[in-house]
Design a protein around this motif. Structure first.
Motif, PDB file in Angstrom:
ATOM      1  N   VAL A 292     -29.120  13.324   1.057  1.00 62.10           N
ATOM      2  CA  VAL A 292     -28.358  14.548   0.785  1.00 62.10           C
ATOM      3  C   VAL A 292     -27.073  14.575   1.595  1.00 62.10           C
ATOM      4  CG1 VAL A 292     -28.386  17.056   0.998  1.00 62.10           C
ATOM      5  CG2 VAL A 292     -30.394  15.869   0.109  1.00 62.10           C
ATOM      6  N   GLN A 293     -27.170  14.246   2.888  1.00 63.95           N
ATOM      7  CA  GLN A 293     -25.982  14.232   3.738  1.00 63.95           C
ATOM      8  C   GLN A 293     -25.001  13.145   3.309  1.00 63.95           C
ATOM      9  OE1 GLN A 293     -25.073  16.425   6.125  1.00 63.95           O
ATOM     10  NE2 GLN A 293     -26.896  17.581   5.478  1.00 63.95           N
ATOM     11  N   LEU A 294     -25.518  12.020   2.827  1.00 71.75           N
ATOM     12  CA  LEU A 294     -24.652  10.943   2.351  1.00 71.75           C
ATOM     13  C   LEU A 294     -23.860  11.398   1.131  1.00 71.75           C
ATOM     14  CD1 LEU A 294     -23.656   8.045   2.404  1.00 71.75           C
ATOM     15  CD2 LEU A 294     -25.724   7.352   1.177  1.00 71.75           C
ATOM     16  N   LEU A 295     -24.502  12.107   0.226  1.00 72.74           N
ATOM     17  CA  LEU A 295     -23.801  12.621  -0.951  1.00 72.74           C
ATOM     18  C   LEU A 295     -22.764  13.665  -0.565  1.00 72.74           C
ATOM     19  CD1 LEU A 295     -26.808  12.919  -3.420  1.00 72.74           C
ATOM     20  CD2 LEU A 295     -24.922  11.275  -3.543  1.00 72.74           C
ATOM     21  N   GLU A 296     -23.051  14.437   0.478  1.00 68.44           N
ATOM     22  CA  GLU A 296     -22.096  15.447   0.939  1.00 68.44           C
ATOM     23  C   GLU A 296     -20.857  14.819   1.568  1.00 68.44           C
ATOM     24  OE1 GLU A 296     -22.016  18.709   0.552  1.00 68.44           O
ATOM     25  OE2 GLU A 296     -23.808  18.546  -0.701  1.00 68.44           O
TER      26      GLU A 296
ATOM     27  N   LYS B 265     -18.522  14.342  -8.581  1.00 66.63           N
ATOM     28  CA  LYS B 265     -18.654  14.554 -10.025  1.00 66.63           C
ATOM     29  C   LYS B 265     -18.812  13.233 -10.762  1.00 66.63           C
ATOM     30  CE  LYS B 265     -16.170  18.930 -10.593  1.00 66.63           C
ATOM     31  NZ  LYS B 265     -14.992  19.598 -11.214  1.00 66.63           N
ATOM     32  N   ASP B 266     -17.996  12.247 -10.369  1.00 68.15           N
ATOM     33  CA  ASP B 266     -18.086  10.942 -11.024  1.00 68.15           C
ATOM     34  C   ASP B 266     -19.441  10.303 -10.776  1.00 68.15           C
ATOM     35  OD1 ASP B 266     -15.534  11.256 -11.955  1.00 68.15           O
ATOM     36  OD2 ASP B 266     -14.601  10.050 -10.376  1.00 68.15           O
ATOM     37  N   LEU B 267     -20.002  10.470  -9.586  1.00 65.35           N
ATOM     38  CA  LEU B 267     -21.333   9.929  -9.291  1.00 65.35           C
ATOM     39  C   LEU B 267     -22.391  10.560 -10.186  1.00 65.35           C
ATOM     40  CD1 LEU B 267     -21.374   9.766  -5.382  1.00 65.35           C
ATOM     41  CD2 LEU B 267     -21.616   7.828  -6.935  1.00 65.35           C
ATOM     42  N   THR B 268     -22.317  11.861 -10.352  1.00 63.75           N
ATOM     43  CA  THR B 268     -23.293  12.567 -11.184  1.00 63.75           C
ATOM     44  C   THR B 268     -23.166  12.140 -12.643  1.00 63.75           C
ATOM     45  OG1 THR B 268     -23.180  14.459  -9.680  1.00 63.75           O
ATOM     46  CG2 THR B 268     -24.144  14.840 -11.850  1.00 63.75           C
ATOM     47  N   ARG B 269     -21.915  11.994 -13.107  1.00 60.61           N
ATOM     48  CA  ARG B 269     -21.707  11.602 -14.496  1.00 60.61           C
ATOM     49  C   ARG B 269     -22.188  10.181 -14.759  1.00 60.61           C
ATOM     50  NH1 ARG B 269     -15.498  13.776 -14.374  1.00 60.61           N
ATOM     51  NH2 ARG B 269     -15.927  16.016 -14.667  1.00 60.61           N
ATOM     52  N   SER B 270     -21.904   9.275 -13.799  1.00 56.80           N
ATOM     53  CA  SER B 270     -22.269   7.869 -14.017  1.00 56.80           C
ATOM     54  C   SER B 270     -23.771   7.632 -13.925  1.00 56.80           C
ATOM     55  CB  SER B 270     -21.542   6.981 -13.011  1.00 56.80           C
ATOM     56  OG  SER B 270     -21.918   7.327 -11.685  1.00 56.80           O
ATOM     57  N   SER B 271     -24.438   8.385 -13.055  1.00 61.41           N
ATOM     58  CA  SER B 271     -25.883   8.181 -12.890  1.00 61.41           C
ATOM     59  C   SER B 271     -26.690   8.917 -13.953  1.00 61.41           C
ATOM     60  CB  SER B 271     -26.318   8.645 -11.505  1.00 61.41           C
ATOM     61  OG  SER B 271     -26.083  10.037 -11.353  1.00 61.41           O
ATOM     62  N   GLY B 272     -26.197  10.059 -14.390  1.00 64.15           N
ATOM     63  CA  GLY B 272     -26.910  10.829 -15.396  1.00 64.15           C
ATOM     64  C   GLY B 272     -28.058  11.638 -14.848  1.00 64.15           C
ATOM     65  N   VAL B 273     -28.507  11.351 -13.644  1.00 63.71           N
ATOM     66  CA  VAL B 273     -29.607  12.087 -13.020  1.00 63.71           C
ATOM     67  C   VAL B 273     -29.217  12.402 -11.580  1.00 63.71           C
ATOM     68  CG1 VAL B 273     -31.397  11.057 -14.466  1.00 63.71           C
ATOM     69  CG2 VAL B 273     -30.712   9.923 -12.332  1.00 63.71           C
ATOM     70  N   SER B 274     -30.028  13.196 -10.940  1.00 59.54           N
ATOM     71  CA  SER B 274     -29.774  13.531  -9.551  1.00 59.54           C
ATOM     72  C   SER B 274     -30.016  12.313  -8.665  1.00 59.54           C
ATOM     73  CB  SER B 274     -30.681  14.678  -9.115  1.00 59.54           C
ATOM     74  OG  SER B 274     -30.503  14.941  -7.741  1.00 59.54           O
ATOM     75  N   LEU B 275     -29.072  12.064  -7.751  1.00 59.57           N
ATOM     76  CA  LEU B 275     -29.180  10.907  -6.865  1.00 59.57           C
ATOM     77  C   LEU B 275     -30.014  11.186  -5.626  1.00 59.57           C
ATOM     78  CD1 LEU B 275     -25.507   9.583  -7.016  1.00 59.57           C
ATOM     79  CD2 LEU B 275     -27.508   8.532  -8.032  1.00 59.57           C
ATOM     80  N   THR B 276     -30.465  12.413  -5.458  1.00 57.56           N
ATOM     81  CA  THR B 276     -31.243  12.742  -4.257  1.00 57.56           C
ATOM     82  C   THR B 276     -32.608  12.065  -4.247  1.00 57.56           C
ATOM     83  OG1 THR B 276     -32.038  14.753  -5.368  1.00 57.56           O
ATOM     84  CG2 THR B 276     -30.092  14.959  -3.934  1.00 57.56           C
ATOM     85  N   THR B 277     -33.039  11.581  -5.424  1.00 53.85           N
ATOM     86  CA  THR B 277     -34.324  10.885  -5.482  1.00 53.85           C
ATOM     87  C   THR B 277     -34.178   9.389  -5.208  1.00 53.85           C
ATOM     88  OG1 THR B 277     -34.065  10.587  -7.883  1.00 53.85           O
ATOM     89  CG2 THR B 277     -35.232  12.563  -7.123  1.00 53.85           C
ATOM     90  N   LYS B 278     -32.941   8.903  -5.097  1.00 49.87           N
ATOM     91  CA  LYS B 278     -32.690   7.482  -4.859  1.00 49.87           C
ATOM     92  C   LYS B 278     -32.768   7.183  -3.372  1.00 49.87           C
ATOM     93  CE  LYS B 278     -31.593   6.793  -9.242  1.00 49.87           C
ATOM     94  NZ  LYS B 278     -32.399   5.937 -10.147  1.00 49.87           N
ATOM     95  N   SER B 279     -32.815   5.899  -3.048  1.00 45.84           N
ATOM     96  CA  SER B 279     -32.816   5.482  -1.648  1.00 45.84           C
ATOM     97  C   SER B 279     -31.387   5.450  -1.114  1.00 45.84           C
ATOM     98  CB  SER B 279     -33.440   4.089  -1.513  1.00 45.84           C
ATOM     99  OG  SER B 279     -32.627   3.112  -2.161  1.00 45.84           O
ATOM    100  N   GLU B 280     -31.263   5.348   0.199  1.00 45.16           N
ATOM    101  CA  GLU B 280     -29.931   5.308   0.818  1.00 45.16           C
ATOM    102  C   GLU B 280     -29.140   4.101   0.336  1.00 45.16           C
ATOM    103  OE1 GLU B 280     -27.847   4.996   5.253  1.00 45.16           O
ATOM    104  OE2 GLU B 280     -29.979   4.536   4.969  1.00 45.16           O
ATOM    105  N   ALA B 281     -29.776   2.951   0.229  1.00 41.29           N
ATOM    106  CA  ALA B 281     -29.082   1.733  -0.202  1.00 41.29           C
ATOM    107  C   ALA B 281     -28.561   1.876  -1.633  1.00 41.29           C
ATOM    108  CB  ALA B 281     -30.017   0.533  -0.092  1.00 41.29           C
ATOM    109  N   GLU B 282     -29.353   2.493  -2.512  1.00 43.16           N
ATOM    110  CA  GLU B 282     -28.927   2.671  -3.901  1.00 43.16           C
ATOM    111  C   GLU B 282     -27.749   3.640  -3.990  1.00 43.16           C
ATOM    112  OE1 GLU B 282     -33.002   2.022  -6.486  1.00 43.16           O
ATOM    113  OE2 GLU B 282     -32.749   3.920  -5.400  1.00 43.16           O
ATOM    114  N   VAL B 283     -27.795   4.698  -3.203  1.00 43.02           N
ATOM    115  CA  VAL B 283     -26.693   5.667  -3.223  1.00 43.02           C
ATOM    116  C   VAL B 283     -25.423   5.041  -2.651  1.00 43.02           C
ATOM    117  CG1 VAL B 283     -25.903   7.886  -2.348  1.00 43.02           C
ATOM    118  CG2 VAL B 283     -28.265   7.621  -3.091  1.00 43.02           C
ATOM    119  N   LEU B 284     -25.540   4.274  -1.581  1.00 38.90           N
ATOM    120  CA  LEU B 284     -24.365   3.601  -1.018  1.00 38.90           C
ATOM    121  C   LEU B 284     -23.740   2.654  -2.032  1.00 38.90           C
ATOM    122  CD1 LEU B 284     -25.452   2.803   2.656  1.00 38.90           C
ATOM    123  CD2 LEU B 284     -23.504   4.199   1.956  1.00 38.90           C
ATOM    124  N   ALA B 285     -24.579   1.910  -2.760  1.00 36.64           N
ATOM    125  CA  ALA B 285     -24.064   0.986  -3.770  1.00 36.64           C
ATOM    126  C   ALA B 285     -23.353   1.741  -4.889  1.00 36.64           C
ATOM    127  CB  ALA B 285     -25.218   0.151  -4.337  1.00 36.64           C
ATOM    128  N   ALA B 286     -23.905   2.890  -5.297  1.00 38.87           N
ATOM    129  CA  ALA B 286     -23.278   3.686  -6.355  1.00 38.87           C
ATOM    130  C   ALA B 286     -21.942   4.259  -5.885  1.00 38.87           C
ATOM    131  CB  ALA B 286     -24.220   4.810  -6.776  1.00 38.87           C
TER     132      ALA B 286
END
Length: 308
Positions: A85-89, A97-118
């Motif tokens: 959550v803090q990483l997304l903030e 917005k671009d992250l949300t559009r590209s993933s299509g789902v909430s990224l809070t369920t992903k791991s830190e490594a996956e969010v960093l890569a996105a």
């Protein structure tokens, strides 16, 4: 009134046998000592600031962000979902917005490594490694920039140049960034004299830190020499001023060749004698010539010599 002891455990303080009001005042004063000792003022630690990241940045910007993010995680001790959550903030609103559009789902369920890569896919623009290397070798030290600051700029640019190669013997990645930085630093020095000294030094196998120290020593020496030279110039100008002043003072004490008085020199120019010399415009009665008095007339002197 009987003696009253301090109620704090371990304290041996006791009041003397005095009036009740005085004993109460003494106990109140003594209690402030315990209060100040128990509530020692500790330095207030400033809250750790969360790093930020925006879209269309460089690889250097991304490396700086990941370093700041690691420091933030270490300082705050966050983990699990809170860390994501803090990483997304950390992302600004357009990037989020671009992250949300590209993933299509909430990224809070992903791991830190996956969010960093996105985030990296959207935050770092594609770069040409060869262009970055050419830009590195074209970098030059600014006039008032320290060599360490110039070196930091070089290292930041080198971070996107990918100076890595696989060893043919063991297939391990070998990083040769420092060797390239040493050459780029030598090429980009602003002072040509220091550059020549560095190129002419007998130790041609200096590492990057040795080059930094060599340049810093030369720069310090030139600054010291410049300060010393400036003091000599000031002293020389002061001495010249004193000599000129003494010369003018001496000239002012000499007798004027035209009026025989002191104050404006022996042979002052016409523009000075016009305002300061009594003989200017005066016609001598001995020789019928202008601009001198009879007592300094040379014709009269010559006449006296001939009469003798």
């Amino acid at each position: 009134m009987p003696i009253v002891s301090c109620p704090i455990p371990g304290c041996d303080y006791a009041t003397p046998d005095l009036d009740a009001s005085i004993v109460a005042a003494l106990l109140t004063t003594h209690s402030t000592i315990h209060a100040s000792a128990g509530t020692g003022s500790a330095a207030k630690i400033e809250k750790v600031k969360r790093p930020t990241i925006v879209a269309a940045g460089t690889s250097e910007d991304w490396a700086y962000f990941t370093s700041r993010w690691s420091d933030y995680v270490e300082a705050t001790k966050i983990s699990g979902k809170d860390k994501v959550v803090q990483l997304l903030e950390c992302c600004d609103e357009p990037l989020r917005k671009d992250l949300t559009r590209s993933s299509g789902v909430s990224l809070t369920t992903k791991s830190e490594a996956e969010v960093l890569a996105a985030i990296k896919r959207l935050a770092v623009r594609e770069e040409n490694t060869m262009v970055a290397r050419v830009a590195l070798h074209n970098m030059r030290q600014d006039r008032d920039e320290t060599v360490r600051s110039f070196g930091a700029r070089l290292r930041g640019q080198a971070g996107i140049c990918k100076f890595n190669i696989k060893c043919p013997g063991c297939s391990m990645d070998v990083n040769y960034t420092d060797e390239i930085l040493r050459d780029a630093l030598t090429r980009g020095i602003a002072d040509p004299e220091i550059q020549l000294d560095l190129l002419g030094d007998k130790n041609q196998t200096m590492d990057l830190e040795d080059v930094f120290q060599f340049i810093e020593a030369k720069e310090a020496g030139k600054r010291s020499a410049s300060s010393l030279l400036d003091s000599h110039v000031v002293n020389s100008a002061s001495s010249s001023y004193r000599k000129t002043k003494q010369m003018h003072l001496k000239e002012g004490q000499d007798l004027c060749n035209y009026c025989g008085k002191k104050g404006h020199g022996r042979g002052a120019p016409a523009r000075v004698r016009k305002t300061q010399c009594d003989a200017y415009g005066h016609k001598c009665r001995h020789c019928d010539r202008f601009h001198h008095m009879e007592n300094v007339c040379r014709s009269r002197t010559n006449l006296n010599v001939s009469l003798r």
